[in-house]
Structure formats: C-alpha cells, structure tokens
Design a protein around this motif. Structure first.
Motif, mmCIF file in Angstrom:
data_model
loop_
_atom_site.group_PDB
_atom_site.id
_atom_site.type_symbol
_atom_site.label_atom_id
_atom_site.label_comp_id
_atom_site.label_asym_id
_atom_site.label_seq_id
_atom_site.Cartn_x
_atom_site.Cartn_y
_atom_site.Cartn_z
ATOM 1 N N GLU A 26 -6.254 -10.415 1.663
ATOM 2 C CA GLU A 26 -7.348 -9.453 1.784
ATOM 3 C C GLU A 26 -6.780 -8.063 1.578
ATOM 4 O OE1 GLU A 26 -10.695 -11.122 4.912
ATOM 5 O OE2 GLU A 26 -9.207 -9.709 5.653
ATOM 6 N N ARG A 27 -7.570 -7.227 0.929
ATOM 7 C CA ARG A 27 -7.189 -5.832 0.708
ATOM 8 C C ARG A 27 -8.106 -4.947 1.543
ATOM 9 N NH1 ARG A 27 -5.639 -5.481 -5.627
ATOM 10 N NH2 ARG A 27 -4.984 -3.429 -4.937
ATOM 11 N N HIS A 28 -7.499 -3.990 2.232
ATOM 12 C CA HIS A 28 -8.255 -3.116 3.135
ATOM 13 C C HIS A 28 -7.879 -1.661 2.894
ATOM 14 C CE1 HIS A 28 -9.389 -6.469 5.867
ATOM 15 N NE2 HIS A 28 -8.225 -6.958 5.500
ATOM 16 N N GLY A 29 -8.844 -0.778 3.087
ATOM 17 C CA GLY A 29 -8.549 0.636 3.239
ATOM 18 C C GLY A 29 -8.427 1.441 1.977
ATOM 19 N N ALA A 30 -7.712 2.557 2.142
ATOM 20 C CA ALA A 30 -7.557 3.572 1.099
ATOM 21 C C ALA A 30 -7.162 2.932 -0.221
ATOM 22 C CB ALA A 30 -6.506 4.590 1.535
ATOM 23 N N ALA A 31 -7.614 3.526 -1.300
ATOM 24 C CA ALA A 31 -7.276 3.014 -2.627
ATOM 25 C C ALA A 31 -5.761 2.953 -2.785
ATOM 26 C CB ALA A 31 -7.883 3.899 -3.706
ATOM 27 N N ALA A 32 -5.306 1.897 -3.394
ATOM 28 C CA ALA A 32 -3.870 1.722 -3.604
ATOM 29 C C ALA A 32 -3.354 2.746 -4.601
ATOM 30 C CB ALA A 32 -3.580 0.318 -4.108
ATOM 31 N N GLN A 33 -2.259 3.395 -4.242
ATOM 32 C CA GLN A 33 -1.572 4.265 -5.201
ATOM 33 C C GLN A 33 -0.896 3.365 -6.230
ATOM 34 O OE1 GLN A 33 -1.895 7.641 -5.047
ATOM 35 N NE2 GLN A 33 -3.295 7.119 -3.386
ATOM 36 N N THR A 34 -0.946 3.725 -7.477
ATOM 37 C CA THR A 34 -0.391 2.864 -8.519
ATOM 38 C C THR A 34 1.104 2.628 -8.348
ATOM 39 O OG1 THR A 34 -0.124 4.768 -9.993
ATOM 40 C CG2 THR A 34 -2.157 3.476 -10.206
ATOM 41 N N ASP A 35 1.796 3.553 -7.692
ATOM 42 C CA ASP A 35 3.231 3.361 -7.459
ATOM 43 C C ASP A 35 3.511 2.596 -6.166
ATOM 44 O OD1 ASP A 35 2.628 5.221 -5.509
ATOM 45 O OD2 ASP A 35 4.099 6.703 -6.186
ATOM 46 N N GLY A 36 2.471 2.177 -5.445
ATOM 47 C CA GLY A 36 2.636 1.418 -4.214
ATOM 48 C C GLY A 36 3.021 2.255 -3.004
ATOM 49 N N SER A 37 3.021 3.566 -3.144
ATOM 50 C CA SER A 37 3.532 4.442 -2.083
ATOM 51 C C SER A 37 2.664 4.490 -0.829
ATOM 52 C CB SER A 37 3.751 5.853 -2.619
ATOM 53 O OG SER A 37 2.518 6.413 -3.035
ATOM 54 N N ASN A 38 1.464 3.957 -0.876
ATOM 55 C CA ASN A 38 0.648 3.879 0.345
ATOM 56 C C ASN A 38 0.271 2.437 0.678
ATOM 57 O OD1 ASN A 38 -1.408 3.420 -1.585
ATOM 58 N ND2 ASN A 38 -2.935 4.397 -0.284
ATOM 59 N N VAL A 39 0.980 1.479 0.099
ATOM 60 C CA VAL A 39 0.658 0.065 0.302
ATOM 61 C C VAL A 39 1.504 -0.508 1.436
ATOM 62 C CG1 VAL A 39 0.676 -2.232 -0.747
ATOM 63 C CG2 VAL A 39 -0.050 -0.264 -2.095
ATOM 64 N N LEU A 40 0.815 -1.091 2.424
ATOM 65 C CA LEU A 40 1.467 -1.815 3.512
ATOM 66 C C LEU A 40 1.116 -3.291 3.383
ATOM 67 C CD1 LEU A 40 0.797 0.318 6.722
ATOM 68 C CD2 LEU A 40 2.944 0.094 5.455
ATOM 69 N N LEU A 41 2.117 -4.136 3.498
ATOM 70 C CA LEU A 41 1.901 -5.574 3.505
ATOM 71 C C LEU A 41 1.904 -6.055 4.947
ATOM 72 C CD1 LEU A 41 4.373 -6.614 0.664
ATOM 73 C CD2 LEU A 41 1.984 -5.880 0.479
ATOM 74 N N PHE A 42 1.030 -6.999 5.267
ATOM 75 C CA PHE A 42 0.912 -7.507 6.628
ATOM 76 C C PHE A 42 0.739 -9.030 6.542
ATOM 77 C CE2 PHE A 42 -0.940 -5.754 10.860
ATOM 78 C CZ PHE A 42 -0.208 -6.668 11.599
ATOM 79 N N PRO A 43 1.853 -9.791 6.567
ATOM 80 C CA PRO A 43 1.734 -11.247 6.537
ATOM 81 C C PRO A 43 1.205 -11.791 7.865
ATOM 82 C CG PRO A 43 4.036 -10.608 6.723
ATOM 83 C CD PRO A 43 3.243 -9.347 6.564
ATOM 84 N N THR A 44 0.574 -12.938 7.813
ATOM 85 C CA THR A 44 -0.044 -13.520 8.991
ATOM 86 C C THR A 44 0.979 -14.120 9.950
ATOM 87 O OG1 THR A 44 -0.398 -15.595 7.826
ATOM 88 C CG2 THR A 44 -2.194 -14.023 7.815
ATOM 89 N N PHE A 45 0.535 -14.294 11.173
ATOM 90 C CA PHE A 45 1.341 -14.851 12.250
ATOM 91 C C PHE A 45 1.115 -16.357 12.333
ATOM 92 C CE2 PHE A 45 -2.655 -13.105 13.641
ATOM 93 C CZ PHE A 45 -3.234 -14.139 14.361
#
Length: 140
Positions: A26-45
């Motif tokens: 799932e993708r959430h929140g602010a638009a992804a910067q093309t360089d990935g500089s605001n992308v956080l990955l959150f794998p499930t538990f």
C-alpha cells in the motif's frame, strides 16, 4: 488506501521459481519524490498484513510514519496471506527466509516502482528482522 499487488517471476534462495509471485503493498501520503528522498518503507510484522500498519495507527498524519511528510510504502511479506503464501498454492511450498522477503520487496521498489533509493525503512517484530536484512543486503 487500497491494497495493490505486483506480480513478477521470483526465485527463492533455495532455488524454486514462481512465475506468478505476487507481492502486496500500500502507498500512503505525500507524493513520492522521484529520487526516493521522501520514501519510507514499512514492512509488516509477524501475523500482520499491509492494512494492519494503518489499522494500528502507525501510518498516517502525525503518526510514526507521518504521511504529511513522507510517502510511505507498506510492504507485505511472504506468508502474510496477501503476498504469495503457502496456503494459497497447491502442492509444496519452498522453505523461505527473511532474505526472500527482502529480495522480493527490493524487486518491487526498484523494478516495479522505479526507485533507485529510499530515505529509510522501519519495522518491528518480523518487520524489524526485514529492516536488518535490508541494511545488510542493500546498504545504499
């Protein structure tokens, strides 16, 4: 957000290849910067799926993974019931590792979604194990 699925061929570390491997995210929140500089990955538990992270209040405005500031990608893992899992396949299922989970997620991030890098990755329980594997396999 709605669960999305990426399908691609995937070879497990033990050698079995699935031509139709499926990974939930799932993708959430602010638009992804093309360089990935605001992308956080959150794998499930352990025993969670991608919706669990939001349901438990971990992803959202002002939350741990703040969607006002970051583009958060919740990542499924093998065996969660959404991503390819033993209970979905007829016959035998290969032994799989955290490394297999991370390699599949890396394929999603780099080959399917097109990011060369991301800002960071966070997780706990099985998700924390995945964070450690990400750090060793893909330190950049």
């Amino acid at each position: 957000m709605a669960v999305e699925y990426a399908s691609f061929p995937f070879t497990f570390e033990e050698g079995t290849t699935f031509s139709d491997f499926r990974l939930a995210y799932e993708r959430h929140g602010a638009a992804a910067q093309t360089d990935g500089s605001n992308v956080l990955l959150f794998p499930t538990f352990f025993s969670g799926n991608v919706q669990s992270l939001t349901a438990f209040g971990l992803i959202g405005s002002g939350r741990l993974a703040d969607t006002d500031e970051y583009h958060v990608i919740a990542l499924g893992c093998i065996g969660d019931g959404q991503t390819t899992s033993p209970d979905q396949r007829q016959g035998s299922f290969p032994d799989y590792t955290v490394g297999d989970m991370v390699r599949a997620q890396h394929h999603l991030i780099t080959e399917v979604l097109g990011f060369d890098s991301v800002l960071g990755i966070l997780g706990f329980s099985l998700g924390g194990n995945q964070v450690f594997d990400w750090a060793v396999r893909y330190p950049d």
